[in-house]
Enzyme design. Sequence first.
Site, mmCIF file in Angstrom:
data_model
loop_
_atom_site.group_PDB
_atom_site.id
_atom_site.type_symbol
_atom_site.label_atom_id
_atom_site.label_comp_id
_atom_site.label_asym_id
_atom_site.label_seq_id
_atom_site.Cartn_x
_atom_site.Cartn_y
_atom_site.Cartn_z
ATOM 1 N N GLY A 45 83.270 -6.847 6.308
ATOM 2 C CA GLY A 45 84.394 -6.875 7.234
ATOM 3 C C GLY A 45 84.083 -7.843 8.366
ATOM 4 O O GLY A 45 82.912 -8.043 8.696
ATOM 5 N N GLN A 50 84.835 -11.709 16.516
ATOM 6 C CA GLN A 50 83.467 -12.085 16.128
ATOM 7 C C GLN A 50 83.323 -13.586 15.869
ATOM 8 O O GLN A 50 82.213 -14.091 15.787
ATOM 9 C CB GLN A 50 83.038 -11.298 14.886
ATOM 10 C CG GLN A 50 82.886 -9.805 15.172
ATOM 11 C CD GLN A 50 82.501 -9.057 13.917
ATOM 12 O OE1 GLN A 50 83.360 -8.744 13.092
ATOM 13 N NE2 GLN A 50 81.222 -8.780 13.760
ATOM 14 N N CYS A 107 76.535 -4.314 11.749
ATOM 15 C CA CYS A 107 77.587 -5.202 12.238
ATOM 16 C C CYS A 107 77.040 -6.622 12.265
ATOM 17 O O CYS A 107 75.896 -6.830 12.663
ATOM 18 C CB CYS A 107 77.999 -4.767 13.642
ATOM 19 S SG CYS A 107 79.262 -5.821 14.393
ATOM 20 N N LEU A 108 77.838 -7.587 11.833
ATOM 21 C CA LEU A 108 77.368 -8.982 11.792
ATOM 22 C C LEU A 108 77.055 -9.523 13.188
ATOM 23 O O LEU A 108 76.303 -10.481 13.319
ATOM 24 C CB LEU A 108 78.404 -9.878 11.106
ATOM 25 C CG LEU A 108 78.639 -9.623 9.606
ATOM 26 C CD1 LEU A 108 79.707 -10.564 9.076
ATOM 27 C CD2 LEU A 108 77.350 -9.767 8.802
ATOM 28 N N HIS A 149 85.922 0.334 11.876
ATOM 29 C CA HIS A 149 84.969 -0.512 12.605
ATOM 30 C C HIS A 149 85.647 -1.824 13.039
ATOM 31 O O HIS A 149 85.522 -2.249 14.187
ATOM 32 C CB HIS A 149 83.770 -0.775 11.678
ATOM 33 C CG HIS A 149 82.702 -1.669 12.241
ATOM 34 N ND1 HIS A 149 81.415 -1.232 12.473
ATOM 35 C CD2 HIS A 149 82.725 -2.983 12.580
ATOM 36 C CE1 HIS A 149 80.700 -2.244 12.961
ATOM 37 N NE2 HIS A 149 81.468 -3.322 13.026
ATOM 38 N N GLU A 150 86.395 -2.437 12.105
ATOM 39 C CA GLU A 150 87.040 -3.726 12.414
ATOM 40 C C GLU A 150 88.183 -3.540 13.410
ATOM 41 O O GLU A 150 88.363 -4.366 14.307
ATOM 42 C CB GLU A 150 87.559 -4.405 11.136
ATOM 43 C CG GLU A 150 86.492 -4.714 10.094
ATOM 44 C CD GLU A 150 85.238 -5.363 10.646
ATOM 45 O OE1 GLU A 150 85.342 -6.129 11.619
ATOM 46 O OE2 GLU A 150 84.144 -5.085 10.122
ATOM 47 N N HIS A 153 86.845 -3.451 16.824
ATOM 48 C CA HIS A 153 86.542 -4.795 17.338
ATOM 49 C C HIS A 153 87.774 -5.420 17.984
ATOM 50 O O HIS A 153 87.678 -6.100 19.005
ATOM 51 C CB HIS A 153 86.130 -5.738 16.194
ATOM 52 C CG HIS A 153 84.655 -5.748 15.892
ATOM 53 N ND1 HIS A 153 83.713 -6.113 16.818
ATOM 54 C CD2 HIS A 153 83.979 -5.466 14.754
ATOM 55 C CE1 HIS A 153 82.509 -6.045 16.258
ATOM 56 N NE2 HIS A 153 82.635 -5.658 15.003
HETATM 57 ZN ZN ZN Z 1 81.237 -5.314 13.545
#
Ligand code: ZN
Length: 190
Positions: A45, A50, A107-108, A149-150, A153
């Site tokens: 995701g 991000q 998380c990236l 989660h997304e 963000h």
């Molecule tokens: Zn994340």
Amino acid sequence: MILPVLKYGDPVLRRKGAPVEAFDADLQRLVENMFETMYDARGIGLAAQQVGYTIQLAVVDVSGVEDRPSTLQLDRETVNVEEYMPVVLVNPVITALNEPVSGPEGCLSFPEIYGEVTRPESVKVEALNEEGERIEFECGGLLSKVVQHETDHLHGILYIDRMTPATKKEIKPLLEQLRSDTQMQLKRQK
Ligand code: ZN
């Protein structure tokens, strides 16, 4: 094009995204680049914040993940998750369908930092796709986690905000290191 992924400590990650109103070529290009960036990073995701865009847009693809199952329902019919992937979520709204459960998340924007996060096991998702068409589905398991989660963000909320104080304390040295590395890098770029 692979875009640079912003890391924890970058203030853009804390900004709330504006609703997407134009479903134009710029949006299509961003969606394409976000998928390319997500696949390159082996993520499941990615939210627009991000990659530096403060808009309500996220991409998700949980296909190929075998150790953490997902469930998906369209019009109350159970469908094959793999066939529905990948998913583009524009201006998503999420409704919890049951009780929260706890599970590990990464998380990236927080490379190599994992921790237990508590979220509803399944949710209803109402959103638009990249063409501006309405989509609606109910999901559980990994897909539900990723979508939540997304969507967080997109509102400037990070998974560390949903960890217990004990979990956050455990990873605190890693978080502080990452934040100071990011801030140093941002200063250098100025
Ligand atoms: Zn994340």
